[in-house]
Design a protein around this motif. Structure first.
Motif, mmCIF file in Angstrom:
data_model
loop_
_atom_site.group_PDB
_atom_site.id
_atom_site.type_symbol
_atom_site.label_atom_id
_atom_site.label_comp_id
_atom_site.label_asym_id
_atom_site.label_seq_id
_atom_site.Cartn_x
_atom_site.Cartn_y
_atom_site.Cartn_z
ATOM 1 N N LEU A 141 -94.912 24.120 -110.741
ATOM 2 C CA LEU A 141 -94.933 23.018 -109.795
ATOM 3 C C LEU A 141 -95.692 23.418 -108.531
ATOM 4 O O LEU A 141 -96.541 22.680 -108.032
ATOM 5 N N TYR A 172 -99.176 13.746 -102.100
ATOM 6 C CA TYR A 172 -97.791 13.576 -102.529
ATOM 7 C C TYR A 172 -96.967 13.112 -101.326
ATOM 8 O O TYR A 172 -97.238 13.496 -100.184
ATOM 9 N N SER A 211 -88.975 18.913 -103.697
ATOM 10 C CA SER A 211 -89.467 19.906 -104.663
ATOM 11 C C SER A 211 -89.218 21.313 -104.152
ATOM 12 O O SER A 211 -88.789 22.193 -104.910
ATOM 13 N N GLN A 227 -85.565 22.196 -104.426
ATOM 14 C CA GLN A 227 -85.215 22.541 -105.795
ATOM 15 C C GLN A 227 -85.645 23.972 -106.102
ATOM 16 O O GLN A 227 -84.895 24.738 -106.705
#
Length: 177
Positions: free
Chosen positions: A88, A132, A140, A143
């Motif tokens: 990611l 984004y 993100s 996480q």
């Protein structure tokens, strides 16, 4: 032993494993990283159909709209494995191999307590610069930060899932053993 803890037993009826890869997710999802990174409930909602699976995209001039599908497709858009967190960062924030390796090391808090924070602005701002949404970029990172509290690589979860499957099969078909 991988699915016999109280938390794992409570997760089984919610996850309802139907195939081997579901056991891989079962093993990985009940860990401090996915729990603290707020990955469990989004995954369960998406799996049950209560929430749509989505893959945020960069601005059209910064990459294809489906660039995260290859990274997060198997887990319904939610990073559940350590390598997904690194991918990611590499795909959405364009981390270099060196930066991704540094991120991997920072996720291993047992060796580098507290060093993950130095990647927050780098990751979030790069993702925002690529188009984004800031809230997605920040989420993100949160996480990924959760993996510092212990998350599994997919291969590790798959190895344990194989043991779960074999043990369950033996217990079901040969209970005396």
């Amino acid at each position: 032993f991988q699915v016999e803890s109280r938390a794992q037993i409570n997760m089984l009826p919610r996850l309802r494993p139907r195939e081997f890869y579901d056991l891989v997710i079962q093993v990985a999802i009940v860990r401090p990283g996915p729990i603290q990174g707020n990955m469990v409930h989004p995954y369960l909602r998406r799996r049950s159909g209560a929430e749509a699976v989505s893959y945020p995209a960069p601005a059209p001039e910064h990459g294809p709209a489906d660039e995260l599908r290859a990274v997060l497709g198997k887990t319904k858009g939610v990073p559940l494995f350590q390598e997904q967190a690194m991918q990611l960062a590499m795909v959405a924030a364009k981390f270099s191999d060196v930066e991704a390796n540094q991120l991997r090391r920072a996720m291993a808090t047992f060796r580098n307590v507290g060093t993950i924070g130095r990647f927050e602005s780098l990751m979030v701002e790069r993702m925002v610069a690529r188009g984004y949404a800031r809230d997605f970029a920040q989420n993100s990172f949160e996480q990924i930060k959760g993996f510092g509290s212990y998350g599994f690589p997919e291969s590790h979860a798959a190895s344990f899932a194989k043991l779960v499957y074999i043990s369950s099969w033996i217990k079901c078909h040969h209970p005396a053993i």
